[in-house]
Write a protein that holds these residues in place. Structure first.
Motif: not given
Length: 347
Positions: A69, A75, A78, A103
């Motif tokens: 991840h 994040y 993103l 991602r």
């Protein structure tokens, strides 16, 4: 599933983790793959695939997936990138593809601070992830495009694309069915809804998503046209609707009485699912004993080719299909029997 004829490669398709199933072209092997629960043919990648689940990994004797991840900072980036794409009104499919690509890139480099990522890290990702996992050339180009746009907008840094290997575009010809095969497929179903869906795709040259997005208001019965709104490239277009297909739609409407979408799911007003539509075609192929790995897009290719063979102007076909470039439409000249017949006469 142990079989030396098949190989299995985890990858990504349409924003989802999948397992690609590779094998030499053989109709017997195609029949085996068709029987695998959840198997889908990808016209884009020219291969079969299933969802990448622990159950499927066990079935194919693959190790369990250890998903990486992005970092917490990743994040945030993103979301920034997604906000940019939304503000520029990119299509849902493009946003999903680009976000999935970024991602994957940020997850691969989740130990590196975002500010430290450089052109060299893109090259390493391309070599050690994209090529190593044998992802398709078209998907590789999408990944490079997404990362390039991210660096240019969110990071405000330009990439040196000459250093990043882009694959040569694969020159594949569209798959085309004969008029007899198309007729057999369209007449295979006694179910009026299934028959109407397949018939409309072929008779109007629709993409799968275009058919599913059609609403009752998109059918103009007085002018005999279908109005296709905001399709690929966010373009509107119209396509002629034959009186025969209009009559079929009227019969269908009397029985099913859809409320919102022209073709609805089990719940009134809900959109019909892509998987269900693909299964409608699969069932038709079984009924008429066609062994080819036909997809819904084959019907669109066949529509364009049959128009060309009947003498329709290429520029008009381009407009009907909604192609931006005439070069995209010109590929049908390479599969048209009209060209082959002309060449035979010259000998």
């Amino acid at each position: 599933m142990k079989n030396q004829s098949f190989s299995y490669t985890p990858g990504t398709h349409k924003g989802q983790k999948v397992i690609f199933i590779q094998f030499e072209k053989d109709y017997k092997l195609v029949e085996i793959v068709k029987k695998i629960t959840g198997s889908i043919w990808s016209q884009q990648k020219k291969t079969w695939y299933v969802a990448d689940t622990d159950e499927n990994r066990l079935f194919f004797n693959l190790p369990k997936n250890h998903v990486q991840h992005p970092s917490e900072e990743g994040y945030l980036h993103l979301q920034k990138f997604k906000n940019y794409l939304l503000s520029k009104r990119y299509s849902e499919n493009t946003i999903r593809t680009y976000i999935d690509a970024l991602r994957s890139f940020l997850a691969f480099h989740n130990q590196i601070p975002i500010i430290a990522l450089t052109n060299d890290d893109v090259i390493r990702y391309n070599t050690d992830y994209v090529l190593k996992n044998n992802l398709s050339s078209s998907y590789q180009n999408q990944i490079v495009n997404a990362i390039k746009l991210y660096f240019k907008t969110v990071r405000e840094i330009s990439l040196d694309l000459d250093k990043i290997h882009r694959p040569k575009r694969e020159k594949t010809l569209p798959n085309v069915l004969s008029k007899e095969e198309v007729k057999a497929i369209l007449n295979a179903h006694s179910n009026l809804k299934h028959k109407a869906m397949l018939s409309l795709i072929y008779s109007c040259g629709l993409r799968r998503s275009e058919l599913l997005d059609l609403k009752l208001s998109n059918i103009d019965s007085k002018r005999n046209i279908v109005f296709i709104k905001q399709s690929k490239g966010k373009k509107d277009r119209i396509t002629p609707l034959s009186p025969k297909i209009l009559e079929l739609l009227r019969e269908y409407y009397k029985i099913y009485k859809p409320k919102n979408y022209l073709f609805e799911g089990q719940e009134a007003g809900s959109i019909y699912s892509e998987q269900s539509l693909q299964n409608v075609l699969k069932q038709a192929l079984v009924k008429v004993n066609i062994k080819k790995p036909v997809t819904l897009h084959w019907l669109r290719h066949s529509y364009a080719t049959h128009l060309l063979e009947s003498g329709t102007d290429l520029r008009y076909i381009q407009e009907l299909l909604g192609h931006n470039s005439s070069k995209t439409t010109e590929i049908y000249t390479h599969v048209s029997t009209k060209k082959l017949t002309a060449n035979k006469k010259s000998f």
